[in-house]
Design a protein around this motif. Structure first.
Motif, PDB file in Angstrom:
ATOM      1  N   ILE A 121      64.181  17.920  60.220  1.00 20.10           N
ATOM      2  CA  ILE A 121      63.364  18.889  60.939  1.00 20.10           C
ATOM      3  C   ILE A 121      62.104  18.227  61.506  1.00 20.10           C
ATOM      4  CG2 ILE A 121      62.226  21.128  60.769  1.00 20.10           C
ATOM      5  CD1 ILE A 121      65.224  21.200  60.117  1.00 20.10           C
ATOM      6  N   PRO A 122      61.811  18.421  62.797  1.00 17.74           N
ATOM      7  CA  PRO A 122      60.568  17.875  63.354  1.00 17.74           C
ATOM      8  C   PRO A 122      59.350  18.497  62.674  1.00 17.74           C
ATOM      9  CG  PRO A 122      62.010  18.701  65.108  1.00 17.74           C
ATOM     10  CD  PRO A 122      62.611  19.124  63.810  1.00 17.74           C
ATOM     11  N   GLY A 167      66.218  19.066  55.447  1.00 15.44           N
ATOM     12  CA  GLY A 167      64.772  19.022  55.641  1.00 15.44           C
ATOM     13  C   GLY A 167      64.313  17.728  56.288  1.00 15.44           C
ATOM     14  N   GLN A 210      56.675  19.404  63.875  1.00 18.60           N
ATOM     15  CA  GLN A 210      56.052  20.463  64.683  1.00 18.60           C
ATOM     16  C   GLN A 210      56.501  21.857  64.253  1.00 18.60           C
ATOM     17  OE1 GLN A 210      56.813  17.542  65.852  1.00 18.60           O
ATOM     18  NE2 GLN A 210      55.114  16.901  67.129  1.00 18.60           N
ATOM     19  N   VAL A 211      57.721  21.925  63.723  1.00 16.65           N
ATOM     20  CA  VAL A 211      58.234  23.241  63.337  1.00 16.65           C
ATOM     21  C   VAL A 211      57.513  23.763  62.096  1.00 16.65           C
ATOM     22  CG1 VAL A 211      60.339  24.537  62.799  1.00 16.65           C
ATOM     23  CG2 VAL A 211      60.461  22.556  64.279  1.00 16.65           C
ATOM     24  N   MET A 212      56.939  22.862  61.298  1.00 20.73           N
ATOM     25  CA  MET A 212      56.329  23.288  60.030  1.00 20.73           C
ATOM     26  C   MET A 212      54.808  23.167  60.042  1.00 20.73           C
ATOM     27  SD  MET A 212      59.005  21.346  57.553  1.00 20.73           S
ATOM     28  CE  MET A 212      59.563  19.970  58.497  1.00 20.73           C
ATOM     29  N   LEU A 213      54.289  22.574  61.107  1.00 19.28           N
ATOM     30  CA  LEU A 213      52.878  22.163  61.094  1.00 19.28           C
ATOM     31  C   LEU A 213      51.902  23.322  60.879  1.00 19.28           C
ATOM     32  CD1 LEU A 213      52.439  19.265  61.191  1.00 19.28           C
ATOM     33  CD2 LEU A 213      51.962  19.367  63.633  1.00 19.28           C
ATOM     34  N   TYR A 214      52.023  24.345  61.717  1.00 22.92           N
ATOM     35  CA  TYR A 214      51.026  25.408  61.654  1.00 22.92           C
ATOM     36  C   TYR A 214      51.062  26.162  60.314  1.00 22.92           C
ATOM     37  CZ  TYR A 214      48.270  29.478  62.684  1.00 22.92           C
ATOM     38  OH  TYR A 214      47.330  30.467  62.601  1.00 22.92           O
ATOM     39  N   PRO A 215      52.237  26.585  59.846  1.00 28.34           N
ATOM     40  CA  PRO A 215      52.268  27.224  58.521  1.00 28.34           C
ATOM     41  C   PRO A 215      51.725  26.319  57.413  1.00 28.34           C
ATOM     42  CG  PRO A 215      54.305  27.653  59.686  1.00 28.34           C
ATOM     43  CD  PRO A 215      53.550  26.661  60.508  1.00 28.34           C
ATOM     44  N   LEU A 216      52.031  25.013  57.489  1.00 25.25           N
ATOM     45  CA  LEU A 216      51.526  24.103  56.450  1.00 25.25           C
ATOM     46  C   LEU A 216      50.003  24.047  56.470  1.00 25.25           C
ATOM     47  CD1 LEU A 216      54.021  21.106  56.433  1.00 25.25           C
ATOM     48  CD2 LEU A 216      53.587  22.759  54.619  1.00 25.25           C
ATOM     49  N   VAL A 217      49.427  24.054  57.664  1.00 30.81           N
ATOM     50  CA  VAL A 217      47.966  24.071  57.754  1.00 30.81           C
ATOM     51  C   VAL A 217      47.431  25.313  57.060  1.00 30.81           C
ATOM     52  CG1 VAL A 217      46.023  24.341  59.347  1.00 30.81           C
ATOM     53  CG2 VAL A 217      47.807  22.663  59.838  1.00 30.81           C
ATOM     54  N   LYS A 218      48.092  26.442  57.302  1.00 30.53           N
ATOM     55  CA  LYS A 218      47.668  27.693  56.667  1.00 30.53           C
ATOM     56  C   LYS A 218      47.793  27.611  55.142  1.00 30.53           C
ATOM     57  CE  LYS A 218      46.187  30.050  59.891  1.00 30.53           C
ATOM     58  NZ  LYS A 218      44.845  30.569  59.829  1.00 30.53           N
ATOM     59  N   ILE A 219      48.951  27.109  54.688  1.00 30.23           N
ATOM     60  CA  ILE A 219      49.174  27.003  53.236  1.00 30.23           C
ATOM     61  C   ILE A 219      48.117  26.094  52.609  1.00 30.23           C
ATOM     62  CG2 ILE A 219      50.762  26.146  51.454  1.00 30.23           C
ATOM     63  CD1 ILE A 219      53.073  26.949  53.388  1.00 30.23           C
TER      64      ILE A 219
END
Lengths: 306, 291
Positions: free
Chosen positions: A145-146, A142, A148-157
């Protein structure tokens, strides 16, 4: 793993080199050596010196002179303006807003993330169980991992949890992204402690938390300093996470600094921009100058975090 | 056995939040992004799969081509320069020099500064009308031109300068630690054999530090893929989109252009690049430990 690779050799001092007693080489070679080091030192020093020199010059001195010109009439006015009234967009409240936001983000993030990392590292190393290694490996991956790969889902969560764009939200984000590296360095540190220590305490009837707070934590001073440096510089210097998760009311100093420099009304005030830049750089620089050798260990162990 | 079930219960309870965060926020998010990259998501996420269309679109997007190529230009030059310069400085620092701690302090301080500060300092230094070019011209060399930062063909190289300035100290520190860890027997042998010192470094010492160097390359490569703040502060991706990088492309597409499908496809490519850099390294590193 980085700890394994780097941490083991870092604390060494020049004692080894001296004991080795290598020859010093020819005088011409020595001069070339110092010449090269001095040129390199200039390369590293000049950008900061220029920022500092520009920050204390009045605007007409900047217009007429060059970046290398010594300030003739040094003034602190650019700092005052940067701090109290520099504009970001339509708001002209100065950089102190961002400074206070950064402090508000920094303090809980640093305390909580170090506490969580230390506790995790202790649990994984001294109270290991089946699956502990799997957790460690998964965490380690973990760390690479950049964002950017997790950004959008994290915003949603975070939106779903009503944490998006809030102070607790950005603090939690920093704690989450601090977990892999901090857990790793504390696990490696605690794994190196003598087993008898915990065994003896367990025989005496001390439990998980008692051993952690009474024995392990007080013995981890060096590691806590390293983690502190790592987190303070990392979180203070963060831009992307603050920009996306902090919300308009809590934008950290780096984001506000970039907005100030990007906002130009009329002629750009380079001295105010550079004063703002310097002000934002001061907290981590202080940490650097005060922490000495710990700093390299901190940065080396956090290099993966980026 | 019930006794086993509650064994280390505190330890498991303490780790539970971390495991949940890891599964949901890290791996869940990664899978979510990968899934979205195969859907027709545009401004809003859509969950109907449409195959690799987003990737096809991505590789037909001129801006992505620039960004992707820039990552290798920027990364390649930065990594090679930082390793060479960092190792050279480490070797020089290992010659029992005076003022070693002063030099070390100067080489390392940029690491403490954010990429935003780094970028702003360098864009000021390289500003053609106010910075270095203006200074050299004021010395009398009127035709001196160094306007790379505003030239779309050369702006990417100015990012390399700033990155070298920021990161070389770390390589120097790591390599210096490695040099100090070299067995003194080796130096004794070198002296007895009468091998010139520079050759000893080139042929014996540096090859011994190769594992450390590989670690450095991997660390820097991850930094390169993640590079976002430096571009923002120094060039904002410009002139035009000439200094765009994948990290910036993805953030812009997600949050400004509201093109989530394309952003996710870009993010997955970033992930693949990181895994390509880290995967073999972890494999060999773990393999060596298990041996």
């Amino acid at each position: 793993m980085r700890q394994v690779a780097i941490g083991g050799v870092l604390p060494q001092t020049s004692a080894g080199a001296k004991a080795r007693g290598r020859g010093r080489g020819s005088p011409a070679g020595r001069i070339g050596l110092y010449l090269f080091l001095t040129v390199a030192a200039l390369f590293f020093a000049i950008p900061l010196l220029i920022v500092a020199a520009t920050a204390v010059k009045p605007m007409d001195e900047i217009r007429q002179g060059t970046i290398f010109a010594w300030p003739h009439a040094p003034t602190l006015a650019p700092f005052a303006k940067a701090w109290f009234s520099a504009c970001t967009g339509l708001y002209c409240q100065g950089l102190h807003v961002g400074f206070l936001n950064s402090v508000r983000i920094l303090v809980p993030s640093v305390i909580l993330s170090i506490f969580a990392g230390a506790m995790n590292g202790y649990a994984l190393s001294q109270w290991s169980f089946r699956g502990a290694n799997l957790i460690l490996t998964a965490l380690m991956l973990g760390a690479f991992i950049p964002y950017q790969v997790m950004l959008y889902p994290l915003v949603k969560i975070f939106s779903g949890l009503s944490l998006y764009g809030t102070l607790p939200g950005i603090v939690l984000i920093h704690v989450i992204f601090g977990l892999p590296v901090l857990t790793l360095i504390f696990r490696n540190f605690y794994a190196g402690m003598p087993e008898e220590l915990v065994k003896a305490a367990r025989v005496d009837g001390a439990g998980f938390f008692r051993i952690f707070f009474r024995i392990m934590l007080p013995m981890s001073k060096n590691m806590l300093i390293v983690a502190f440096i790592l987190q303070v510089t990392g979180i203070w210097n963060d831009y992307l996470l603050g920009l996306i998760f902090a919300g308009r009311e809590n934008l950290p100093m780096t984001v506000q600094l970039n907005n100030i420099v990007s906002t130009t009304m009329g002629e750009a005030e380079y001295n105010v921009d550079m004063a703002a830049t310097l002000l934002t750089a001061i907290p981590p620089l202080l940490v650097y100058f005060l922490s000495g050798r710990y700093f390299v260990r901190g940065i080396a162990s956090g290099a993966v975090k980026g | 056995m019930p006794a086993l079930a509650i064994r280390n219960a505190s330890s498991k309870a303490v780790l539970l939040p971390t495991v949940v965060v890891m599964i949901v926020c890290f791996y869940g998010s990664i899978l979510w992004t990968i899934y979205i990259s195969f859907t027709r998501s545009g401004m809003l996420p859509s969950y109907s799969l449409q195959g690799v269309a987003q990737y096809v679109r991505l590789f037909h997007t001129a801006r992505w081509h620039t960004a992707f190529a820039n990552m290798f230009i920027f990364g390649g030059l930065y990594i090679v320069a930082a390793i060479v310069l960092g190792t050279l400085l480490a070797i020089l620092m290992d010659q029992q020099i005076r003022l070693e701690s002063v030099f070390r302090t100067i080489f390392l301080y940029p690491l403490a500064m954010s990429f935003i500060v780094t970028g702003l300092a360098w864009q000021w230094f390289l500003n053609p009308t106010m910075g270095l070019q203006h200074f050299v011209r004021s010395l009398g060399w009127e035709s001196f031109t160094f306007n790379w930062i505003v030239d779309r063909n050369y702006a990417i190289y100015t990012l390399v300068f700033a990155a070298i300035w920021h990161g070389t100290g770390l390589i120097m520190a790591i390599m210096l630690a490695g040099l100090r860890g070299i067995d003194s027997e080796i130096w004794r042998a070198v002296r007895v054999e009468g091998i010139p010192r520079w050759r000893a470094y080139l042929r014996i010492v540096i090859p011994m530090l190769r594992p450390l160097m590989v670690t450095c390359v991997v660390l820097l490569a991850i930094d390169v893929v993640k590079s976002y703040d430096l571009v923002i502060a120094m060039t904002k991706g410009g002139p035009g989109t000439s200094t765009d990088l994948p990290a910036k492309f993805v953030v812009d597409m997600s949050f400004e252009r509201a093109n989530i499908g394309l952003a996710s496809a870009g993010a997955v490519i970033m992930l693949i690049v990181v895994l390509a850099a880290v995967g073999p390294y972890l494999y060999f590193e773990l393999g060596r430990k298990n041996r």
